[in-house]
Design an enzyme around this catalytic site. Structure first.
Site, mmCIF file in Angstrom:
data_model
loop_
_atom_site.group_PDB
_atom_site.id
_atom_site.type_symbol
_atom_site.label_atom_id
_atom_site.label_comp_id
_atom_site.label_asym_id
_atom_site.label_seq_id
_atom_site.Cartn_x
_atom_site.Cartn_y
_atom_site.Cartn_z
ATOM 1 C CB SER A 269 -0.917 0.034 1.224
ATOM 2 O OG SER A 269 -1.740 -1.098 1.228
ATOM 3 N NE ARG A 270 1.189 2.870 5.060
ATOM 4 C CZ ARG A 270 1.617 2.240 6.133
ATOM 5 N NH1 ARG A 270 2.839 2.426 6.571
ATOM 6 N NH2 ARG A 270 0.826 1.434 6.793
#
Length: 190
Positions: free
Chosen positions: A11-12
Site C-alpha cells: 500500500s505504501r
C-alpha cells in the site's frame, strides 16, 4: 501451456514487497507483477492491469492473500469472476479455500458468487419497492431539485430579457449549469 503468475502489492511506497515475492516464487510463480504504493480499492493499478493483460486461459494467478487484488468483497468477487470467465484460476497462499484449481475451491467460489448476486438482487429489489411505495404516497425519489418552480419561472423571465446564464445563476444563487438544465427542462415540458 499453463503458467503460474504471481501478483504482489504494497500500500505504501516505503513498504518492501520482497517477502510476498519470495512466497509467490516459492509457490511456483514464474513471473510476479508488483504494485508499490497502490490502494487495493483502486482497480486501475498499473501492474495489476499488466498482470491481467499477461494472463492467458489455463494460467493460475497466485496471491499471498485475496486483499492484495481487491479492497472489498465485491471487488474480489468481480475480479475472481472475471478471471474465471477468462479461464484463469486463482490461488491464495494464506486462504486455502480460495483455490479454483481444485473442485472444492471451484464449488466454494460458486457458492460465494451466488450469495453475492443474491445480495445485489435483494438490494435492487428493496430499492425498487421503496421507490414504488414513495411514489404511491406522492413522493418522488432522487435528488431534490436545486431550483424551485418559482425560481425556474424567474430564470425564464430573465432569460427572455437577454440576461446571461451567469447573471441569472448569480441572482438565484445556483450554478450556471443548474440554470441551463432547469431552463432546458422547462422548455421541453412546454
Amino acid at each position: 501451456m499453463s503458467d503460474m503468475i504471481g501478483y504482489a502489492r504494497v500500500s505504501r511506497r516505503e513498504q518492501n514487497p520482497e517477502a510476498q515475492i519470495a512466497e509467490l516464487k516459492a509457490a511456483g510463480a514464474r513471473r510476479v507483477f508488483v504494485d508499490h504504493g497502490e490502494s487495493s480499492r483502486i482497480s486501475d493499478r498499473p501492474e495489476w492491469k499488466n498482470c491481467l493483460d499477461f494472463l492467458e486461459p489455463g494460467d493460475t494467478l497466485i496471491v499471498r492473500r485475496l486483499d492484495r487484488i481487491a479492497g472489498s468483497e465485491r471487488m474480489a468477487i468481480e475480479a475472481i469472476n472475471d478471471l474465471h470467465e477468462r479461464g484463469v484460476n486463482i490461488k491464495s497462499l494464506t486462504e486455502p479455500d480460495i483455490d479454483t484449481t481444485t473442485p472444492m475451491g471451484k464449488a466454494l467460489f460458486g457458492m460465494v458468487a451466488v450469495f453475492a448476486q443474491l445480495r445485489v438482487d435483494t438490494i435492487r429489489d428493496n430499492t425498487r419497492r421503496g421507490l414504488q411505495h414513495a411514489r404511491a404516497n406522492g413522493r418522488i425519489g432522487g435528488r431534490p431539485r436545486a431550483m424551485t418552480p418559482e425560481q425556474v419561472d424567474e430564470a425564464a423571465t430573465m432569460r427572455a430579457t437577454n440576461k446571461s446564464l451567469r447573471y441569472i445563476a448569480a441572482v438565484l444563487g445556483v450554478s450556471k449549469t443548474t440554470v441551463a438544465r432547469a431552463l432546458d427542462d422547462n422548455t421541453q415540458r412546454s
